[in-house]
Write an enzyme that holds these catalytic residues in place. Sequence first.
Site: not given
Ligand code: BV8
Length: 242
Positions: A99, A117
Amino acid sequence: MKMFELIKDQIKDIKKIVFVTGAGISQESGVPTFRGKDGLWRNYDVMKLATIDAFYDNPKLVWEWYNERRNNVFGVKPNLGHKAIAELEKYANVMVLTQNIDGLHQKAGSTEVLELHGSIVKIKCSVCDFKDQMTAEFSEIPPLCKCGNILRPDVVWFGESLPQDVWQKAMIVAGQCDLMIIAGTSLVVSPANTLPIYAKQNNAILIEINPENTDMSSEMDLVIRNTSAIALPEFVSMFKEN
Ligand code: BV8
Ligand code: ZN
C-alpha cells in the site's frame, strides 16, 4: 522460544510467499505512518488530503504535501525489514503487495512488487492520459500538462479505484500463495484489507507482524507483536535453515 517456532514444521512445503505491507514497514526508515500523530500534516487530516476533492479545492497545498513526502522518501533508506523480504527471493517465490507509495521495497532489491496505491515518484494528468516519472521537483506548483490541465501525483486517492490490472493481479497471487505475511498495516483501508481473505480461501498460512492489534488479528495463524525490522530478518534466517 523463537518467534516463528510454531510454524517451523510447515515451512518446508512453502513455495509461494506473498507479503502485504503498509506504512508500518517503512516507519523504522523514518517515513511517517497514517496513524496517531502521523495522521496530521499542518493540522490537515491526511485521509482527507488524499482525496480528489482536496486536490481540486487546493492543488497547491496537496502538491506541497506530496513534495514534502517525496523529499522525506528521498532522504531515507530501506530498513532490515525491506531487506529481509528482498533477500528471501533467493529461497522462495516472493511477491510484495504494498500500500506504500515510497518505493522502498524496490530500493531494497525486491523485484516482484505491486504498488496497489501508486507511486510518489510518478505523475499523471488529471484529464488526459499523460503519465510520467518525476525527474525533478517542479518550479511552479501545481504543474501543468501540455494539454493545459494540472498534473497530479500518480497515486490512488480515497474514493478512487485501484489500477485494475494491478488489483486483478494482486487478487490472483493472493489466492495462490502458501503463506501470506501481513506486515506493518492496520488493514483499515479497502480493498487492500481483503487480500488476506483470498489467501485464507487458498488455505494459506497467515502471519501478522505488527506491534499492535489489527482488525484481522483473530484471523491469523500466527501473530508476532514486534516490529518488521526485527521480526522479518528472524523469519528469513529460520527459512534459510530449513
Ligand atoms: C475504493 C495512497 C472503490 C495515497 C492511499 C466506508 C467504510 C469502508 C470503506 C470505505 C468507506 N468509505 C470509503 C471506503 C473505501 C476506502 C476506505 O477503505 N476507506 C477507509 C479509510 C475506511 N477505500 C478507498 O477509497 C479505495 N478505493 O474503494 O474504490 C470505491 C470508489 C468510490 C467509493 C467507494 C469505493 C482507495 C484506497 C486507497 C487510498 N490511498 N494511499 C497516499 O499515500 O497519499 S491509502 C493509505 O492509507 C495507504 O496507502 C494505506 O493503504 C493506508 C494507511 O494504512 P497503513 O498503511 O496500514 O498505515 P496505518 O498508519 O494505518 O497503520 C500502520 C500500521 O503499522 C499500524 O497497525 C501500526 O501498528 C503498524 N506499525 C507501526 N510501526 C511498525 C508497524 N508494524 C511493523 N513494524 C513497525 N515498525
Ligand atoms: Zn493532460
